[in-house]
Design a protein around this motif. Structure first.
Motif, PDB file in Angstrom:
ATOM      1  N   ASP A  40       0.707  -1.276   0.041  1.00  0.00           N
ATOM      2  CA  ASP A  40       0.099  -0.011  -0.129  1.00  0.00           C
ATOM      3  C   ASP A  40       0.865   1.342  -0.130  1.00  0.00           C
ATOM      4  O   ASP A  40       0.638   2.256   0.659  1.00  0.00           O
ATOM      5  N   ILE A  41       1.973   1.279  -0.868  1.00  0.00           N
ATOM      6  CA  ILE A  41       2.734   2.544  -1.033  1.00  0.00           C
ATOM      7  C   ILE A  41       2.507   3.235  -2.181  1.00  0.00           C
ATOM      8  O   ILE A  41       2.379   2.724  -3.314  1.00  0.00           O
ATOM      9  N   HIS A  42       1.702   4.466  -2.066  1.00  0.00           N
ATOM     10  CA  HIS A  42       1.623   5.115  -3.101  1.00  0.00           C
ATOM     11  C   HIS A  42       2.585   5.601  -3.855  1.00  0.00           C
ATOM     12  O   HIS A  42       3.566   6.358  -3.421  1.00  0.00           O
ATOM     13  N   VAL A  43       2.631   5.898  -5.208  1.00  0.00           N
ATOM     14  CA  VAL A  43       3.753   6.367  -5.985  1.00  0.00           C
ATOM     15  C   VAL A  43       3.131   7.272  -7.250  1.00  0.00           C
ATOM     16  O   VAL A  43       1.826   7.104  -7.420  1.00  0.00           O
ATOM     17  N   ALA A  44       4.023   8.159  -7.792  1.00  0.00           N
ATOM     18  CA  ALA A  44       3.586   8.922  -8.876  1.00  0.00           C
ATOM     19  C   ALA A  44       4.553   8.310 -10.241  1.00  0.00           C
ATOM     20  O   ALA A  44       5.832   8.442 -10.152  1.00  0.00           O
ATOM     21  N   VAL A  45       3.895   8.052 -11.369  1.00  0.00           N
ATOM     22  CA  VAL A  45       4.460   7.340 -12.410  1.00  0.00           C
ATOM     23  C   VAL A  45       4.323   8.435 -13.441  1.00  0.00           C
ATOM     24  O   VAL A  45       3.516   8.915 -13.931  1.00  0.00           O
ATOM     25  N   LYS A  46       5.540   8.875 -13.983  1.00  0.00           N
ATOM     26  CA  LYS A  46       5.802   9.920 -15.006  1.00  0.00           C
ATOM     27  C   LYS A  46       5.980   9.109 -16.485  1.00  0.00           C
ATOM     28  O   LYS A  46       7.125   8.343 -16.413  1.00  0.00           O
ATOM     29  N   MET A  47       5.150   9.286 -17.276  1.00  0.00           N
ATOM     30  CA  MET A  47       5.313   8.745 -18.397  1.00  0.00           C
ATOM     31  C   MET A  47       5.880   9.501 -19.454  1.00  0.00           C
ATOM     32  O   MET A  47       5.265  10.512 -19.777  1.00  0.00           O
ATOM     33  N   LEU A  48       7.179   9.440 -19.954  1.00  0.00           N
ATOM     34  CA  LEU A  48       7.862  10.269 -20.724  1.00  0.00           C
ATOM     35  C   LEU A  48       7.231  10.174 -22.139  1.00  0.00           C
ATOM     36  O   LEU A  48       6.952   9.099 -22.594  1.00  0.00           O
ATOM     37  N   GLY A  49       7.041  11.388 -22.850  1.00  0.00           N
ATOM     38  CA  GLY A  49       6.432  11.374 -24.179  1.00  0.00           C
ATOM     39  C   GLY A  49       7.607  10.981 -25.109  1.00  0.00           C
ATOM     40  O   GLY A  49       8.697  10.941 -25.027  1.00  0.00           O
ATOM     41  N   ASN A  50       6.852  10.966 -26.336  1.00  0.00           N
ATOM     42  CA  ASN A  50       7.721  10.327 -27.672  1.00  0.00           C
ATOM     43  C   ASN A  50       8.774  11.585 -27.720  1.00  0.00           C
ATOM     44  O   ASN A  50       9.811  11.174 -28.307  1.00  0.00           O
TER      45      ASN A  50
END
Length: 676
Positions: free
Chosen positions: A390-400
């Motif tokens: 139950d560890i919350h994270v922020a996932v940054k998806m790098l654009g093209n």
């Protein structure tokens, strides 16, 4: 085996209860003959003759009729109490099971309405919720008192019987209390006008007579003086105590055997636990709160206590002892499990502290197929995710546009092994072909910009100073606390994130670079940063060399925005002199030092400190700026020990501050941004 024994015991106890109830209950036999029927002589009162069961006269022996049907003979008129009102009984029809009543108060008034203390007929005309008495009427007159005149709308005047058409009762109305009545077909008042309050209501006529909705008050008076019919129970000769008890016992036995023979465990439970309540409800329905009912409650309660003691004795031997052992074993297992869970959670958190390489399928699972989106930028999108434990994270998806890998490599290489309270933690990353993602610790409060640029100040000055101090410590750690010197090159409010306690953390290391700590000169191929926060030496080497002082300049611009609660360059400012905030605040600070304030300039001491430190940080020449360790000392010190810094080139005359900075410095920034 033990549970079946307990069940059979409960069945036997219930059977014993039902068998003994009839013999134990105190049946009144003073006026009951050998056939179980009440022996009471008929009586009369004035013109009302042959008064008999279920009616009784005051003074008749117990068992003659019901108390609810007791008649009091006053001046040769039989009076009965219904609810809180008193009524004359004018006629009794034992064939139709009806009797007619007239309100006693009608004889004493030329403008009669029912007493104001009479209960509304919500469920029929009842005696303290007693269901033995109920009116046999189709129409009802309801009386209300209103504080303002009521005008009936067109619908009420022309259509259905259900619409309440208010008609005045002039003889009862006063200046601030206007009395109205309306005809309704229901024995309850329903909705009334907002300016009105309920007074009373009364039935009109009998079941065969319906009063028209537009009846006048004179018509209502005639109906009231004629009285209304009330039904009484049929087969009244069977309503004796013996009959009530026999009927309820028979009904309870049927209920018990029906439920106990069912294959459902729930129905069997109801048979054992609910039979007593079923019997009492039956007695209550036939004899509401009479001596018979209370006698039944007392005896059954005593029997239930005895049964409960027997059952508890058996349970303590067959159930409670094994249950105690099982509870102890469960407690020991639970304590052991807590210890194991604590170790597992610690190991999961330790694993989360080091960057982990995830597959793209893992990223999809962590984000729940990218269900919760936190933000969008030029770099790509950020989604909320959850790791095991139950560890919350922020996932940054790098654009093209960033798939050449420069920003990805920069972030992983710079903050992959950094652990500082004021630097955001990189939990993991993903790189599969052209799909790249960075997994950070989740910051629930978001970025700093949405707080400092809001219309209302979100922080106290002390809290704002703490946030500024935390940012400065984070930058100082990057510059001197690691094996390699890390230059961020993009310090701005948007890249400062806040946790639940509003602790600031530096984020977004896409433009950062690593250099040896002993290098004072940093070679860069192109300007890096955001317009408004880029140091002058990043634009032109004529201002000096690129170094850690470049981050100091960006931090100074951030400090001024935090202090002013606005962006440094505001083209929509109320006055031209306030367009560029650093120039405006520098000129006012210097004038205040000289005692030359020519307009109101009210500034908090913390705001003054942040502005002075910020102006020191944005000096044009890098060597004139303090180091981050010196900045920390200034933020931790009081404002009295701070000196006003030298005048930056863009903070000269207020009237020319914007034009000079825009024509010389901002134009270069615009050219660079277009080149990018």
């Amino acid at each position: 085996m033990a549970s079946s024994r307990v069940f059979l015991l409960c069945v036997a106890l219930q059977a014993l209860t039902m068998a003994s109830t009839l013999s134990v209950l105190p049946i009144n036999t003073e006026a009951v003959d050998v056939q179980g029927q009440t022996v009471c002589p008929s009586s009369s009162c004035g013109l009302l003759q042959d008064i008999r069961y279920p009616f009784r006269k005051q003074g008749d022996p117990p068992g003659c009729g019901f108390p609810e049907y007791e008649l009091v003979c006053i001046d040769n008129k039989a009076v009965i109490h219904i609810n809180t009102g008193r009524y004359f009984v004018t006629n009794i029809s034992y064939t139709d099971n009806k009797f007619w009543v007239v309100d006693v108060n009608l004889d004493n008034s030329s403008c009669p309405i029912p007493d104001r203390n009479q209960h509304p007929y919500i469920y029929g005309l009842q005696l303290e919720n007693m269901s033995l008495l109920y009116p046999d009427a189709l129409s009802w007159a309801a009386f209300v008192s209103c504080s303002e005149p009521i005008r009936n709308n067109a619908i009420s005047l022309s259509t259905s019987f259900c619409n309440n058409m208010y008609k005045p009762v002039d003889c009862r109305s006063e200046k601030n209390s206007l009395v109205y009545f309306f005809i309704t077909s229901s024995p309850w008042v329903g909705d009334i006008k907002p300016s009105c309050r309920y007074l009373s209501m009364t039935p009109l006529g009998s079941w065969h007579v319906r009063v028209p909705n537009n009846a006048s008050f004179e018509d209502v008076i005639k109906f009231m003086r004629n009285g209304f019919a009330i039904r009484f129970p049929e087969k009244s000769e069977d309503w004796t105590y013996h009959w009530i008890i026999g009927t309820c016992l028979y009904d309870s036995k049927s209920y018990f055997y029906t439920q106990i023979s069912s294959s459902s465990i729930l129905n069997r439970t109801f048979a054992i636990a609910g039979i007593d309540l079923h019997f009492l409800k039956c007695v209550n329905d036939y004899s509401y709160r009479t001596k018979l009912f209370w006698a039944a409650v007392t005896i059954i309660s005593a029997m239930d206590i005895v049964k409960l003691m027997i059952v508890l004795a058996i349970l303590s031997r067959l159930v409670f002892a094994p249950l105690t052992v099982l509870t102890f074993l469960a407690y020991k297992y639970w304590k052991t499990r807590i210890s194991i869970d604590a170790v597992e959670k610690f190991l999961q958190m330790q694993q989360a502290l080091s960057p982990t390489r995830y597959a793209y399928t893992d990223i999809t699972a962590i984000t729940g197929h990218f269900r919760v989106k936190l933000g969008q930028g030029g770099y790509g999108s950020v989604y909320k995710g959850t790791l095991p434990g139950d560890i919350h994270v922020a996932v940054k998806m790098l654009g093209n546009s960033l798939c050449n890998g420069d920003e990805f490599i920069s972030e992983v290489s710079t903050i992959g092994s950094i652990h500082h309270i004021n630097v955001v933690c990189l939990v993991g990353f993903c790189s599969e072909e052209m799909r790249r993602a960075l997994v950070y610790e989740y910051m629930p409060r978001g970025s700093l910009d949405k707080y400092i640029f809001s219309s209302e100040r979100s922080f106290s000055w002390d809290k704002l100073n703490d946030i500024a101090l935390g940012i400065a410590k984070g930058i100082n750690y990057l510059h001197g606390g690691c094996d390699m010197q890390i230059l961020h090159f993009d310090i701005k409010p948007h890249n400062i994130l806040l946790d639940n306690n509003f602790t600031p953390k530096i984020a977004d290391f896409g433009l950062a670079k690593l250099y040896p700590r002993d290098n004072s000169f940093v070679p860069v191929s192109a300007a890096r940063g955001t317009i408004g926060y880029i140091a002058p030496e990043m634009i032109s080497r004529n201002f000096g060399v690129v170094s850690c002082k470049s981050d100091v300049y960006s931090f100074g611009m951030l400090l001024l925005e935090m202090a002013g609660g606005r962006r440094n360059l505001d083209q929509h400012a109320a006055r031209r002199s306030q367009t560029y905030y650093p120039a405006w605040v520098y000129n006012h600070l210097t004038r205040k030092e000289l005692g030359q304030i020519f307009e109101a300039f009210d500034i908090h001491e913390v705001e003054r400190k942040l502005c002075i430190v910020g102006l020191w940080c944005i000096q044009i020449k890098p060597h004139d700026r303090p180091t981050m360790s010196e900045v920390i000392e200034m933020l931790e010190a009081g404002v009295d020990g701070l000196q006003i810094p030298p005048e930056p080139f863009f903070c000269g005359d207020e009237q020319n501050s914007v034009t000079t900075s825009s024509s010389k410095f901002s134009l270069e920034l615009s050219a660079i941004s277009e080149g990018e």
